[in-house]
Structure formats: C-alpha cells, structure tokens
Design a protein around this motif. Structure first.
Motif, PDB file in Angstrom:
ATOM      1  N   VAL A  50       0.627  -1.335  -0.243  1.00 58.57           N
ATOM      2  CA  VAL A  50       0.055   0.385  -0.018  1.00 58.57           C
ATOM      3  C   VAL A  50       0.759   1.955   0.282  1.00 58.57           C
ATOM      4  N   PHE A  51       0.722   1.754  -0.730  1.00 57.75           N
ATOM      5  CA  PHE A  51       1.176   3.515  -0.622  1.00 57.75           C
ATOM      6  C   PHE A  51       0.179   4.967  -0.659  1.00 57.75           C
ATOM      7  N   ILE A  52       0.448   5.173   0.688  1.00 60.32           N
ATOM      8  CA  ILE A  52       0.070   6.145   1.269  1.00 60.32           C
ATOM      9  C   ILE A  52       0.480   7.306   1.114  1.00 60.32           C
ATOM     10  N   SER A  53      -0.325   8.735   0.631  1.00 61.43           N
ATOM     11  CA  SER A  53       0.520   9.965   0.055  1.00 61.43           C
ATOM     12  C   SER A  53      -0.936  10.582   1.301  1.00 61.43           C
ATOM     13  N   PRO A  62       1.016   7.171  -5.791  1.00 62.99           N
ATOM     14  CA  PRO A  62       0.345   5.903  -5.271  1.00 62.99           C
ATOM     15  C   PRO A  62      -0.700   5.880  -6.645  1.00 62.99           C
ATOM     16  N   THR A  67      -0.014  -1.299  -6.850  1.00 60.89           N
ATOM     17  CA  THR A  67      -0.369  -1.632  -5.932  1.00 60.89           C
ATOM     18  C   THR A  67      -1.695  -1.312  -4.942  1.00 60.89           C
ATOM     19  N   TYR A  68      -1.700  -1.271  -4.004  1.00 59.39           N
ATOM     20  CA  TYR A  68      -3.283  -0.358  -3.322  1.00 59.39           C
ATOM     21  C   TYR A  68      -3.227   0.299  -2.937  1.00 59.39           C
ATOM     22  N   GLY A  69      -3.622   2.004  -2.791  1.00 61.90           N
ATOM     23  CA  GLY A  69      -2.763   3.321  -2.534  1.00 61.90           C
ATOM     24  C   GLY A  69      -4.020   3.915  -1.994  1.00 61.90           C
ATOM     25  N   HIS A  71      -4.723   8.508  -1.490  1.00 63.37           N
ATOM     26  CA  HIS A  71      -4.052   9.599  -1.551  1.00 63.37           C
ATOM     27  C   HIS A  71      -4.572  10.456  -0.803  1.00 63.37           C
TER      28      HIS A  71
END
Length: 349
Positions: A50-53, A62, A67-69, A71
């Motif tokens: 998971v990429f979280i920004s 993201p 991937t999952y993510g 914003h």
C-alpha cells in the motif's frame, strides 16, 4: 513488517496504466523508477503493498504504483497509514510525503508516527520548496530563498528533516537523492528495518528550485562532496577514480567531527571513524555536519530497531482477548447503565 512471502515480479508489474505527470525533468521520475526497480528485488507482492500519500507533487505517487493506495489530505498521511497498519499488520506500507506536506501542516502527524515506531517506510521528498502550489517557500527552504511568499528572501531558519526524525524518536534515518545509483540500497535497508524507517530524499524541482542540490549532487566532483555511509565501514570519501583521500574523524577536544587526510591504507592511523549505525550520538553529529567544510552524509545514518508499535498493539489485543468471546450486546448493556421505570405520574412516553 512481519516475515513476508517473497514472489517474483518485474518492474512492469509495478507500473500502472496512468500517464505519469510531473514537470519534465522533475526528480520524482527518478525516485519512482528507483522504487519500481527495488520492489521486485525485495520479492514484494503488489497485492500486499500500500502506498499512502498526502498532498503535493510527491503525493501523486500512489497513482503510478500498481498496488493499493490512498491519496489522502494535506499532512494526514501518517494517520491514515497508521490506521491501515493497525487494521492489517501484514500490509507492507509505504508513506510518501514532501517537505511541506510532512513538516508543515503534517509535522504533528509525522512526529507521532515516528515516536510510536509504526512499521512502515516513510519517504520524504525534500525539494526545499512548495512545488504544486507554485513555488512558495517551505519549512526546509534556505535562508534568503526568494519565492512568491518571500519576495525579498526568506528569513526563516530551515528545518532539517533527518534531524527532526531523529529527535522525534525514529529508529531508522536514511538519506539519498533522486538520481543517485545508491538510492535503492537505502530503500532496501529501510524495508528490512522493523519499525518506522524514515528516508529523506533530496529531489530536484526543475521549475521552482532548479539545481538547489547541485552543490553535492552534481556528478562532477561528487566524491569529494558525498559521504556514503555503510555500517562497519570507515567514513572515507573522495574521488573513487583517483582513490579516497579524506575521512571523518572525532575531534576529541571539541567533541565534534573533523575532516582529515586519509586513504584506504592508512585510515586507522588517521583516526577515521568506523560507521556504527546504532549510535544515536554519531548519527546526530553526521546529520548536523555543515555542508561545505564537510561532505553531505548519505546512506543509512541510523538503524537501531526496537519493537514496533503495530507489533506491540497486536500483542496487547491478543492478551486482552485471550479466552474471551465477542458479545456486543453484553458490552453495551454493561457498565454505567440504568433502567427508567414508569410510574403513574411520570410515564416514560
């Protein structure tokens, strides 16, 4: 992160069908490719990543990772990332933020995700400017920076992201820059660390702060201006083609660091320090070295793991629920509750 099952992927498995849209020449392109090349080498699974920004140029990340993510909103990515990790400790969480998003409105949240030691990789892209909102000065902008919000030059003393992270209790602090061939090695070390791993990545903003890091990141003469740290190795630097000819030693009289002449053959006699990534004191001294008299400290500056917050919370939950069965109705009917009885003079309805 708990021990993961490694799988085989390629760079293409981590690319989305979205058009990558940053300004031509932006350092974010190089960072994106470095991450996409590194994850297959780590054996990571896109379905478990998971990429979280937050908000900013870096926070488009993201969209470009298969991937999952999430914003999220300005400065709140650490809070969302903490929630995701606690909800599912098996997830491999990558938090992406910038110097404005992570250290201004998000400084409070960044502080707590670091002191709690939530198990995730935190990449802070530092371009020393607000790029997305058209070039205002940021918490890391240098004194004298001219921008739309500081037309005659900033008088603020800049924040040092790595120093902030160390002061907040981070157990891993690393540094790299966008086009460096060594950046993947820093990302790999951060991923191997159990806990909150903070990586400051110097990133060139081609429009509003062009080449601000050229004093140490430009290829010509880089060896004399970069100190790439490796645990257990002497702190030597210099032109690798002609031989490393300088080192970092301890000035015992002033309890500070100093640059000395040294080579790979005589570094011990010259008093060059061997990098101990578990030393918080040395890490702080390396982070605070003034650039110019000293090279820029890069690589893994500090790495001293302790139990992560997510691991501790999971253990607490297991202990609290051992031998118990969930019963929501019983929970709602327990504690400080009472029943109001109706009488002739005061009907309940």
């Amino acid at each position: 992160m708990n021990e993961m099952t490694k799988i085989e992927t390629t760079l293409k498995d981590w690319e989305t069908d979205q058009e990558v849209r940053w300004c031509p020449g932006c350092g974010d392109y190089a960072i994106l490719k470095a991450v996409q090349r590194t994850l297959p080498q780590l054996g990571c699974d896109p379905k478990n990543t998971v990429f979280i920004s937050g908000i900013g140029c870096s926070s488009r990340f993201p969209y470009y990772m298969e991937t999952y993510g999430f914003h999220t909103i300005h400065g709140r990515a650490p809070a969302v990332a903490t929630g995701a990790k606690l909800a599912n400790p098996e997830l491999d969480i990558w938090l992406v933020t910038g110097d404005g998003d992570g250290l201004s409105i998000g400084g409070n949240h960044m502080l707590h995700v670091l002191r709690r030691n939530v198990n995730m990789q935190i990449m802070l892209f530092n371009n020393e400017i607000y790029g997305l909102t058209k070039g205002q000065f940021s918490p890391t902008s240098r004194e004298g920076t001219r921008s739309p919000s500081t037309p005659v030059g900033s008088v603020d003393r800049p924040a040092n992201p790595a120093s902030f992270a160390l002061g907040a209790g981070a157990r891993f602090v690393g540094r790299g820059f966008d086009v460096s061939k060594n950046l993947p090695d820093v990302l790999k070390a951060a991923h191997a660390h159990q806990g909150a791993a903070f990586i400051e990545i110097f990133q060139n903003c081609i429009v509003y702060n062009k080449d601000v890091f050229n004093d140490f990141a430009a290829p010509k003469g880089a060896g004399d201006r970069q100190l790439w740290l490796e645990h257990g190795k002497p702190m030597l630097f210099g032109d690798p083609k002609t031989g490393l000819d300088k080192g970092i030693a301890l000035d015992r009289e002033g309890l500070s660091l100093k640059v000395v002449d040294a080579t790979e053959d005589n570094w011990e006699e010259a008093g060059v320090l061997v990098h101990d990534a578990t030393s918080r004191v040395i890490a702080n001294m390396l982070i605070e070295m003034p650039f110019g008299p000293f090279p820029m400290a890069l690589g893994v500056i500090y790495d001293d793991p302790r139990p992560s917050y997510s691991e501790s919370v999971a253990q607490e939950r297991a202990k609290a629920t051992e031998g118990k069965q969930a019963n929501l109705a019983k929970l709602l009917g327990s504690g400080q509750t009472w029943t109001v009885e109706a009488d002739e003079g005061h009907p309940t309805d």
